[in-house]
Scaffold this active site. Structure first.
Site, PDB file in Angstrom:
ATOM      1  N   ILE A  32      -2.533  -9.823  -6.203  1.00 28.52           N
ATOM      2  CA  ILE A  32      -1.150  -9.327  -6.153  1.00 28.52           C
ATOM      3  C   ILE A  32      -0.712  -8.845  -7.532  1.00 28.52           C
ATOM      4  CG2 ILE A  32       1.274 -10.008  -5.790  1.00 28.52           C
ATOM      5  CD1 ILE A  32       0.369 -11.694  -3.442  1.00 28.52           C
ATOM      6  N   HIS A  88     -23.369  15.014   2.123  1.00 29.70           N
ATOM      7  CA  HIS A  88     -23.203  15.447   0.742  1.00 29.70           C
ATOM      8  C   HIS A  88     -22.159  16.552   0.680  1.00 29.70           C
ATOM      9  CE1 HIS A  88     -24.146  16.570  -3.369  1.00 29.70           C
ATOM     10  NE2 HIS A  88     -24.151  17.826  -2.964  1.00 29.70           N
ATOM     11  N   GLY A 137      -0.622 -17.159  -6.358  1.00 33.02           N
ATOM     12  CA  GLY A 137      -1.330 -17.594  -5.155  1.00 33.02           C
ATOM     13  C   GLY A 137      -0.376 -17.870  -4.001  1.00 33.02           C
ATOM     14  N   VAL A 154       1.729 -20.444 -18.563  1.00 26.48           N
ATOM     15  CA  VAL A 154       3.188 -20.357 -18.687  1.00 26.48           C
ATOM     16  C   VAL A 154       3.796 -21.767 -18.652  1.00 26.48           C
ATOM     17  CG1 VAL A 154       5.265 -19.481 -17.564  1.00 26.48           C
ATOM     18  CG2 VAL A 154       3.231 -18.054 -17.706  1.00 26.48           C
ATOM     19  N   GLY A 214      -4.239 -12.114 -10.486  1.00 24.91           N
ATOM     20  CA  GLY A 214      -5.022 -12.095  -9.245  1.00 24.91           C
ATOM     21  C   GLY A 214      -4.772 -10.777  -8.529  1.00 24.91           C
ATOM     22  N   LYS A 223       0.836  -1.218   0.000  1.00 24.95           N
ATOM     23  CA  LYS A 223       0.000   0.000   0.000  1.00 24.95           C
ATOM     24  C   LYS A 223       0.863   1.258   0.000  1.00 24.95           C
ATOM     25  CE  LYS A 223      -2.727  -2.796  -0.453  1.00 24.95           C
ATOM     26  NZ  LYS A 223      -2.529  -4.250  -0.448  1.00 24.95           N
ATOM     27  N   ALA A 246       3.097 -14.421  -9.331  1.00 21.95           N
ATOM     28  CA  ALA A 246       2.047 -14.103  -8.331  1.00 21.95           C
ATOM     29  C   ALA A 246       0.851 -15.018  -8.591  1.00 21.95           C
ATOM     30  CB  ALA A 246       1.646 -12.640  -8.446  1.00 21.95           C
TER      31      ALA A 246
HETATM   32  P1  FAD Z   1       1.438 -14.235   8.331  1.00 20.39           P
HETATM   33  O1  FAD Z   1       1.248 -12.776   8.195  1.00 20.39           O
HETATM   34  O2  FAD Z   1       2.015 -14.981   7.178  1.00 20.39           O
HETATM   35  O3  FAD Z   1       2.321 -14.462   9.641  1.00 20.39           O
HETATM   36  C1  FAD Z   1       2.751 -15.715  10.031  1.00 20.39           C
HETATM   37  C2  FAD Z   1       3.949 -15.554  10.953  1.00 20.39           C
HETATM   38  O4  FAD Z   1       4.251 -16.819  11.541  1.00 20.39           O
HETATM   39  C3  FAD Z   1       5.220 -15.101  10.237  1.00 20.39           C
HETATM   40  O5  FAD Z   1       5.799 -14.021  10.907  1.00 20.39           O
HETATM   41  C4  FAD Z   1       6.131 -16.320  10.295  1.00 20.39           C
HETATM   42  O6  FAD Z   1       7.499 -15.988  10.371  1.00 20.39           O
HETATM   43  C5  FAD Z   1       5.650 -16.979  11.585  1.00 20.39           C
HETATM   44  N1  FAD Z   1       5.940 -18.420  11.664  1.00 20.39           N
HETATM   45  C6  FAD Z   1       5.651 -19.388  10.752  1.00 20.39           C
HETATM   46  N2  FAD Z   1       6.050 -20.595  11.210  1.00 20.39           N
HETATM   47  C7  FAD Z   1       6.604 -20.387  12.431  1.00 20.39           C
HETATM   48  C8  FAD Z   1       7.205 -21.238  13.393  1.00 20.39           C
HETATM   49  N3  FAD Z   1       7.291 -22.560  13.232  1.00 20.39           N
HETATM   50  N4  FAD Z   1       7.705 -20.674  14.530  1.00 20.39           N
HETATM   51  C9  FAD Z   1       7.619 -19.327  14.742  1.00 20.39           C
HETATM   52  N5  FAD Z   1       7.047 -18.483  13.858  1.00 20.39           N
HETATM   53  C10 FAD Z   1       6.540 -19.000  12.727  1.00 20.39           C
HETATM   54  N6  FAD Z   1      -4.352  -9.006   3.035  1.00 20.39           N
HETATM   55  C11 FAD Z   1      -5.272  -8.052   3.267  1.00 20.39           C
HETATM   56  O7  FAD Z   1      -6.221  -8.287   4.019  1.00 20.39           O
HETATM   57  N7  FAD Z   1      -5.166  -6.814   2.703  1.00 20.39           N
HETATM   58  C12 FAD Z   1      -4.155  -6.498   1.867  1.00 20.39           C
HETATM   59  O8  FAD Z   1      -4.092  -5.376   1.377  1.00 20.39           O
HETATM   60  C13 FAD Z   1      -3.178  -7.479   1.598  1.00 20.39           C
HETATM   61  N8  FAD Z   1      -2.146  -7.205   0.771  1.00 20.39           N
HETATM   62  C14 FAD Z   1      -1.192  -8.165   0.563  1.00 20.39           C
HETATM   63  C15 FAD Z   1      -0.151  -7.856  -0.313  1.00 20.39           C
HETATM   64  C16 FAD Z   1       0.823  -8.798  -0.567  1.00 20.39           C
HETATM   65  C17 FAD Z   1       1.952  -8.458  -1.507  1.00 20.39           C
HETATM   66  C18 FAD Z   1       0.768 -10.061   0.079  1.00 20.39           C
HETATM   67  C19 FAD Z   1       1.841 -11.088  -0.148  1.00 20.39           C
HETATM   68  C20 FAD Z   1      -0.268 -10.389   0.938  1.00 20.39           C
HETATM   69  C21 FAD Z   1      -1.271  -9.436   1.180  1.00 20.39           C
HETATM   70  N9  FAD Z   1      -2.356  -9.702   2.004  1.00 20.39           N
HETATM   71  C22 FAD Z   1      -3.306  -8.752   2.224  1.00 20.39           C
HETATM   72  C23 FAD Z   1      -2.504 -10.994   2.687  1.00 20.39           C
HETATM   73  C24 FAD Z   1      -2.035 -10.865   4.148  1.00 20.39           C
HETATM   74  O9  FAD Z   1      -0.688 -10.480   4.179  1.00 20.39           O
HETATM   75  C25 FAD Z   1      -2.220 -12.208   4.860  1.00 20.39           C
HETATM   76  O10 FAD Z   1      -3.574 -12.604   4.750  1.00 20.39           O
HETATM   77  C26 FAD Z   1      -1.862 -12.072   6.329  1.00 20.39           C
HETATM   78  O11 FAD Z   1      -0.535 -11.651   6.515  1.00 20.39           O
HETATM   79  C27 FAD Z   1      -2.053 -13.421   7.033  1.00 20.39           C
HETATM   80  O12 FAD Z   1      -1.794 -13.255   8.382  1.00 20.39           O
HETATM   81  P2  FAD Z   1      -1.309 -14.483   9.304  1.00 20.39           P
HETATM   82  O13 FAD Z   1      -1.065 -13.897  10.640  1.00 20.39           O
HETATM   83  O14 FAD Z   1      -2.256 -15.590   9.154  1.00 20.39           O
HETATM   84  O15 FAD Z   1       0.065 -14.980   8.667  1.00 20.39           O
HETATM   85  P1  NAD Z   2      -4.696 -14.995  -6.341  1.00 20.48           P
HETATM   86  O1  NAD Z   2      -5.274 -16.313  -6.048  1.00 20.48           O
HETATM   87  O2  NAD Z   2      -5.474 -13.764  -6.065  1.00 20.48           O
HETATM   88  O3  NAD Z   2      -4.320 -14.925  -7.897  1.00 20.48           O
HETATM   89  C1  NAD Z   2      -3.442 -15.827  -8.507  1.00 20.48           C
HETATM   90  C2  NAD Z   2      -3.780 -15.870  -9.986  1.00 20.48           C
HETATM   91  O4  NAD Z   2      -2.778 -16.606 -10.641  1.00 20.48           O
HETATM   92  C3  NAD Z   2      -5.112 -16.552 -10.262  1.00 20.48           C
HETATM   93  O5  NAD Z   2      -5.893 -15.723 -11.082  1.00 20.48           O
HETATM   94  C4  NAD Z   2      -4.696 -17.827 -10.968  1.00 20.48           C
HETATM   95  O6  NAD Z   2      -5.632 -18.260 -11.936  1.00 20.48           O
HETATM   96  C5  NAD Z   2      -3.396 -17.423 -11.615  1.00 20.48           C
HETATM   97  N1  NAD Z   2      -2.491 -18.536 -11.894  1.00 20.48           N
HETATM   98  C6  NAD Z   2      -2.223 -19.606 -11.100  1.00 20.48           C
HETATM   99  N2  NAD Z   2      -1.300 -20.408 -11.704  1.00 20.48           N
HETATM  100  C7  NAD Z   2      -0.988 -19.828 -12.889  1.00 20.48           C
HETATM  101  C8  NAD Z   2      -0.103 -20.155 -13.952  1.00 20.48           C
HETATM  102  N3  NAD Z   2       0.646 -21.248 -13.896  1.00 20.48           N
HETATM  103  N4  NAD Z   2      -0.029 -19.319 -15.009  1.00 20.48           N
HETATM  104  C9  NAD Z   2      -0.784 -18.200 -15.062  1.00 20.48           C
HETATM  105  N5  NAD Z   2      -1.651 -17.836 -14.087  1.00 20.48           N
HETATM  106  C10 NAD Z   2      -1.749 -18.637 -13.019  1.00 20.48           C
HETATM  107  O7  NAD Z   2      -3.274 -14.989  -5.611  1.00 20.48           O
HETATM  108  P2  NAD Z   2      -2.221 -13.830  -5.422  1.00 20.48           P
HETATM  109  O8  NAD Z   2      -2.530 -12.666  -6.289  1.00 20.48           O
HETATM  110  O9  NAD Z   2      -0.892 -14.478  -5.510  1.00 20.48           O
HETATM  111  O10 NAD Z   2      -2.500 -13.415  -3.920  1.00 20.48           O
HETATM  112  C11 NAD Z   2      -2.344 -14.386  -2.869  1.00 20.48           C
HETATM  113  C12 NAD Z   2      -3.261 -14.090  -1.724  1.00 20.48           C
HETATM  114  O11 NAD Z   2      -2.851 -12.925  -1.034  1.00 20.48           O
HETATM  115  C13 NAD Z   2      -4.674 -13.865  -2.202  1.00 20.48           C
HETATM  116  O12 NAD Z   2      -5.420 -15.015  -1.910  1.00 20.48           O
HETATM  117  C14 NAD Z   2      -5.184 -12.708  -1.416  1.00 20.48           C
HETATM  118  O13 NAD Z   2      -6.156 -13.167  -0.518  1.00 20.48           O
HETATM  119  C15 NAD Z   2      -3.987 -12.180  -0.641  1.00 20.48           C
HETATM  120  N6  NAD Z   2      -3.801 -10.764  -1.006  1.00 20.48           N
HETATM  121  C16 NAD Z   2      -4.789  -9.887  -0.673  1.00 20.48           C
HETATM  122  C17 NAD Z   2      -4.690  -8.565  -1.045  1.00 20.48           C
HETATM  123  C18 NAD Z   2      -5.789  -7.634  -0.694  1.00 20.48           C
HETATM  124  O14 NAD Z   2      -6.604  -7.958   0.152  1.00 20.48           O
HETATM  125  N7  NAD Z   2      -5.859  -6.461  -1.304  1.00 20.48           N
HETATM  126  C19 NAD Z   2      -3.582  -8.130  -1.759  1.00 20.48           C
HETATM  127  C20 NAD Z   2      -2.608  -9.049  -2.096  1.00 20.48           C
HETATM  128  C21 NAD Z   2      -2.731 -10.361  -1.707  1.00 20.48           C
END
Ligand code: FAD
Ligand code: NAD
Length: 479
Positions: A192, A451, A278, A245, A190, A58, A276
């Site tokens: 990301i 408004h 999933g 791909v 998706g 963000k 990206a």
């Molecule tokens: P995580 O945030 O993955 O945290 C898990 C933690 O557990 C980590 O710190 C890890 O090091 C620790 N851990 C794992 N195994 C062990 C172990 N054995 N011992 C000790 N520690 C351990 N979601 C949104 O809602 N809004 C968004 O805008 C959004 N944007 C995103 C953008 C990107 C680029 C990405 C990649 C994800 C985004 N997400 C977003 C998804 C969001 O980040 C995740 O849904 C969220 O972080 C999940 O929270 P969590 O606490 O379940 O796991």
């Molecule tokens: P995603 O599931 O949103 O999208 C992945 C996309 O990749 C899908 O459309 C899928 O069909 C495609 N795909 C899979 N395999 C492929 C291949 N071999 N070739 C071409 N396309 C392929 O997953 P993401 O974008 O990686 O995000 C992961 C998770 O992180 C999401 O589930 C989302 O919940 C979370 N996230 C949330 C936010 C947010 O809330 N704004 C932002 C970023 C990430």
């Protein structure tokens, strides 16, 4: 003898740190174990969300949108800018500062709430016993009456595109480019792919998204995904659906990608490639065989509606369990589990989890899509409001998009709200609150909205459900 806690939380991401803080607030003796190490080699709380997910993405989305606005739209509203340029290292540095402030803030919150902070790796043994290895290799044993697993998720990798340092990267690598790539390929259209594609496209990259599915954003309402595809095309983002791909290689400093589209073999060349496709639940080296915790067929920790695993006293929350991988879903699960451990009886309403894609315009929704309702045979009515008819959107020079409200034909209860517009990430909260309280479209229509606001789009869409919208021609006018 092992030190005993009431609650041990494994994982300090949003799901885990919410669970830990709430447990401590409820008077439970709590520890939170997290193993994250940031690029400076320092332990950091906040998990994926704060370190390489929600927050840093963000920060870049906000900076890149400001740059894009200045470049493309300021002249139209009478602001002249000369010598505009983007300083990518400065943008990345600010993003890192935001991450540092927030991750340190979480450690501070845990400490001030009395949570014992343990930075290192946890392994869960039978009998709710946890083996903890600190980052400097010291091993200790802890026990707890309750254990909350919150170990999150990691990016999926695909065999045709193994990561190559600074050339073929995952979402974390894509937050750290030190210059704007001229041509950027992204596998997966998706959330990301769209968010990070938007960042680099706004800064000048030619962005191509290769998406395996034939349908664009299938989880969004079709009206919204169609409008989104139109907007991204206008922005010059090239989304190629049905593109699978099959291979990649690095040649002369470029990434070559082979893919199949409509049974034809195609090749593309990029300066950088983001994979990206999933995320997958992360439980590596976490569970010993007799821990009693079971995984489902997709590798998620198996839990019931209240996040209890198959092992008594052990719970799991966040990305590591079923449901959307969203920070706010994990936070609410973490709080619910802490409260239930303390003897309270809250539950998470999985029907009202908001989804947001932070592109421009933003895309947001809650509840059922029209295609889901059609498939299940439920009877519904729809109200739409185009942002082109919003006074505030016109004043803001940002009239793209629409708001759509779907309500039950008989009861008028709101079943879904879908939007693509400026500030949709904020506006959707109004719909979530309404649905949480079982609102009807009429209730929303009878509510007074300030408004001029973008929120009036929701008001008008709710009125349109019964043909009462003021600023658009209604399909079925009513007396
Ligand atoms: P995580 O945030 O993955 O945290 C898990 C933690 O557990 C980590 O710190 C890890 O090091 C620790 N851990 C794992 N195994 C062990 C172990 N054995 N011992 C000790 N520690 C351990 N979601 C949104 O809602 N809004 C968004 O805008 C959004 N944007 C995103 C953008 C990107 C680029 C990405 C990649 C994800 C985004 N997400 C977003 C998804 C969001 O980040 C995740 O849904 C969220 O972080 C999940 O929270 P969590 O606490 O379940 O796991
Ligand atoms: P995603 O599931 O949103 O999208 C992945 C996309 O990749 C899908 O459309 C899928 O069909 C495609 N795909 C899979 N395999 C492929 C291949 N071999 N070739 C071409 N396309 C392929 O997953 P993401 O974008 O990686 O995000 C992961 C998770 O992180 C999401 O589930 C989302 O919940 C979370 N996230 C949330 C936010 C947010 O809330 N704004 C932002 C970023 C990430």
């Amino acid at each position: 003898m092992a030190t005993k806690f009431d609650v041990i939380v494994i994982g300090g991401g949003p799901a885990g740190y919410h669970a830990a803080i709430r447990s401590a607030q409820l008077g439970l003796k709590t520890a939170c174990i997290d193993k994250w190490i940031n690029p400076l080699g320092e332990p950091a709380f906040g998990g994926t969300c704060l370190n390489v997910g929600c927050i840093p993405s963000k920060a870049l989305l906000s900076a890149s949108q400001k740059f894009f606005e200045a470049k493309e739209n300021f002249a139209e509203i009478g602001i002249k800018v000369s010598d505009l340029s983007i300083d990518v290292p400065a943008m990345i540095k600010r993003k890192e500062k935001v991450v540092e402030n927030l991750t340190k803030g979480v450690a501070g919150l845990l400490a001030t709430n009395g949570v014992t902070i343990l930075q290192g790796k946890a392994v869960l043994h039978a009998g709710r016993s946890v083996e903890f290895s600190s980052h400097d290799g010291e091993v200790s044993l802890f026990e707890a009456d309750h254990i909350i697993i919150a170990t999150g998720s990691v990016p999926v990798d695909i065999p045709p595109c193994p990561l190559v340092d600074n050339m073929i990267v995952d979402s974390a690598g894509a937050l750290d480019f030190c210059a704007v790539p001229k041509r950027l390929g992204i596998i997966g259209a998706g959330i990301i792919g769209l968010e990070l594609g938007s960042v680099w496209s706004r800064l000048g990259s030619e962005v191509v998204l290769l998406e395996a599915l034939e349908e664009f954003l299938p989880t969004a309402d079709t009206n919204i995904s169609r409008e989104a595809a139109r907007q991204f095309k206008k922005q010059g983002i090239d989304i190629r659906l049905g593109s699978l791909v099959t291979g990649s290689s690095i040649k002369k400093g470029k990434v070559r990608v082979n893919y199949l589209c409509a049974d034809k073999e195609e090749t593309e060349s990029f300066d950088k490639l983001i994979v990206a496709v999933g995320r997958r639940p992360y439980t590596e080296e976490l569970l010993v065989v007799d821990s009693g915790v079971n995984l489902d067929e997709r590798g998620f920790v198996f839990v019931d509606d209240y996040c209890s695993t198959d092992a008594p006293g052990i719970y799991a929350v966040g990305d590591v369990v079923r449901g959307p991988m969203l920070a706010h879903k994990g936070m609410e699960e973490g709080i619910m589990v802490a409260e239930r451990i303390a003897g309270n009886k809250p539950q998470v309403n999985y029907e009202t989890i908001p989804s947001v894609v932070y592109t421009h315009p933003e895309i947001a929704w809650v509840g059922k899509t029209e295609q889901e309702l059609k498939a299940s045979g439920e009877s519904y009515k729809v109200g739409n409001f185009p942002m082109a008819a919003s006074g505030r959107a016109m004043a803001n020079n940002d009239t793209n998009g629409l708001v759509k409200v779907i309500a039950d034909t008989l009861t008028d209860r709101v079943l879904g709200v879908h939007m693509i517009c400026d500030h949709a990430s904020e506006l959707i909260a109004e719909a979530v609150i309404g649905m949480e309280f079982g609102t009807s479209a009429e209730d929303l229509g009878l509510t007074m909205f300030a408004h001029p606001t973008i929120s009036e789009g929701l008001h008008e869409a709710a009125l349109a459900v019964s043909g009462r919208a003021i600023h658009v021609a209604n399909r079925r006018p009513k007396k």
